[in-house]
Design an enzyme around this catalytic site. Structure first.
Site, PDB file in Angstrom:
ATOM      1  N   THR A  40       0.925 -11.323  -2.337  1.00 27.86           N
ATOM      2  CA  THR A  40       1.313  -9.918  -1.989  1.00 27.86           C
ATOM      3  C   THR A  40       2.804  -9.182  -2.046  1.00 27.86           C
ATOM      4  O   THR A  40       2.840  -8.195  -2.422  1.00 27.86           O
ATOM      5  CB  THR A  40       0.255 -10.091  -0.787  1.00 27.86           C
ATOM      6  OG1 THR A  40      -0.606 -10.296  -0.615  1.00 27.86           O
ATOM      7  CG2 THR A  40       0.257  -8.328  -0.508  1.00 27.86           C
ATOM      8  N   HIS A  43       4.291  -8.771  -5.495  1.00 23.44           N
ATOM      9  CA  HIS A  43       4.600  -7.066  -5.462  1.00 23.44           C
ATOM     10  C   HIS A  43       5.206  -6.249  -4.679  1.00 23.44           C
ATOM     11  O   HIS A  43       5.548  -5.587  -5.665  1.00 23.44           O
ATOM     12  CB  HIS A  43       2.846  -6.863  -4.824  1.00 23.44           C
ATOM     13  CG  HIS A  43       1.658  -7.927  -6.147  1.00 23.44           C
ATOM     14  ND1 HIS A  43       1.199  -7.019  -7.658  1.00 23.44           N
ATOM     15  CD2 HIS A  43       0.372  -8.496  -5.602  1.00 23.44           C
ATOM     16  CE1 HIS A  43       0.446  -7.410  -7.387  1.00 23.44           C
ATOM     17  NE2 HIS A  43       0.300  -8.851  -6.566  1.00 23.44           N
ATOM     18  N   CYS A 107     -14.263  -5.410   9.563  1.00 22.30           N
ATOM     19  CA  CYS A 107     -13.230  -3.932  10.219  1.00 22.30           C
ATOM     20  C   CYS A 107     -13.369  -3.092   9.623  1.00 22.30           C
ATOM     21  O   CYS A 107     -12.616  -3.578   8.415  1.00 22.30           O
ATOM     22  CB  CYS A 107     -12.957  -4.519  11.727  1.00 22.30           C
ATOM     23  SG  CYS A 107     -11.703  -2.942  12.198  1.00 22.30           S
TER      24      CYS A 107
HETATM   25 ZN    ZN Z   1     -13.077  -2.461  13.821  1.00 19.65          ZN
END
Ligand code: ZN
Ligand code: NAD
Length: 341
Positions: A40, A43, A107
């Site tokens: 990452t 990138h 999440c």
């Molecule tokens: Zn959450």
């Protein structure tokens, strides 16, 4: 304090001076000891389309690290100044349904350290205390510094039953190579890994692959014959993000096979859905690490003899960061670790 930041909206990374971060009542301040460079970060360094759309400028980047707790917020329990920690790079909201059910890796409001908010390539990092993960004394700093990608490999590799299974891993990047070592450690039979990079395939072989296959020269089906695999792979770990690698994996899975997908393809990619339907394949997407089961599993595997040291091929003092990023960009490396002390 010293900070490696995306200071300008153009290719590169710059060492700049930034104020020491604030520590809220539920935060800890970590004095960073070692950091590792992730795909990452590359990138972001190269400033590709994804980075241009995602990364605020200026911002300190980086999310793979180990350090020492330097300050604890007034509400924090269970962490002490001087304690060695690495950290979960996904900050979760705590109030969505999955968070409330303890499935924090799902999440829907995840914020990434060094991606959406200020990162760990700095002398100090402030994060919520629950994201800090204590590191036992018998685990060296450079190994603790790569717990984030090791966690990706662990979360992916331990998604399905592995004992006695034949496994195909597509992509011998640092994460694919660590997955080889994990599969070997937990009792897989044949572990076949593919890539197009000889250096990385060599490293995968060293870390326990039965066969490391250069798909630009060799065919997976021939390797299966050589290994007397008459039916197909039981488990597939997609760790390249290359659509063609995923397509070829689908062709060689056994009926009822299970695939965990970590690699991120650059855009939409067509597949032959008949392979999925008529073989009854199960495909699971993987994002990040399970909080915090994956972290406990990582510690336990290292303490029961999993050796990741060969994956750390280069270490530099942080002032030689440019050389670190160039080494990563060359493709002829495993993990590159930068030392801040
Ligand atoms: Zn959450
Ligand atoms: P990497 O880019 O270093 O490794 C990918 C490897 O795939 C490279 O070695 C490349 O040579 C190889 N490859 C190219 N063409 C191939 C082909 N046809 N067949 C097989 N291999 C081929 O990446 P990494 O850091 O090891 O990460 C692995 C993947 O996981 C990347 O796609 C990354 O974006 C993704 N990732 C996902 C998550 C997540 O939470 N889902 C987290 C971290 C990384």
């Amino acid at each position: 304090m010293k900070t490696l930041a995306k200071a300008k909206a153009e290719p590169g990374i710059w060492m700049v001076d930034a104020p020491k971060p604030q520590v809220g009542p539920n935060d800890v301040l970590i004095k960073i000891t070692k950091t590792a460079i992730c795909g990452t970060d590359m990138h972001i360094y190269k400033w590709d389309d994804w980075a241009q759309k995602t990364i605020p400028v200026p911002m300190a980047v980086g999310h793979e690290y180990v350090g020492v707790v330097a300050e604890v917020g007034s509400e924090v329990r269970g962490l002490k100044i001087g304690q060695r920690v690495s950290g979960e790079g996904h900050l979760v909201c705590g109030h969505c349904r999955n968070c409330r059910a303890g499935r924090r890796h799902l999440c829907r409001n995840t914020v990434g350290v060094g991606v959406n908010r200020t990162g760990a390539f700095a002398e100090y990092l402030s994060i919520p205390a629950e994201n800090a993960f204590p590191i036992p004394d018998d685990i060296p700093d450079e190994i603790a510094a790569i717990f984030d990608p090791f966690g990706n490999a662990t979360h992916t590799a331990l998604s399905f039953e592995m004992v006695g299974e034949d496994v195909l891993i597509t992509g011998a990047g640092p994460i694919g190579i660590m997955a080889v070592a994990i599969c070997r450690h937990v009792g897989a039979r044949h572990i076949v890994i593919t890539d197009v990079n000889e250096y990385r395939l060599g490293l995968a072989k060293k870390m326990g692959a039965t066969r490391a296959v250069n798909v630009s020269k060799e065919n997976i089906k021939d390797v299966m014959k050589e290994l007397k695999m008459n039916e197909g792979f039981d488990v597939g770990l997609e760790m390249s993000g290359v659509p063609q690698a995923f397509r070829s994996m689908l062709e060689v899975m056994n009926h009822g096979g299970k695939i965990a997908m970590l690699g991120i393809p650059p855009s939409e990619a067509a597949i032959d859905w008949n392979q999925v339907i008529f073989k009854g394949l199960i495909i699971k997407g993987i994002y990040g690490r399970e909080m915090y089961e994956t972290w406990y599993k990582m510690v336990a595997m290292i303490q029961s003899g999993l050796d990741l040291t060969p994956i750390i091929t280069h270490q530099f003092p942080v002032d030689e960061f440019q050389q670190g990023f160039e080494t990563m960009a060359s493709g002829n490396s495993g993990k590159v670790v930068l030392s801040w002390t």
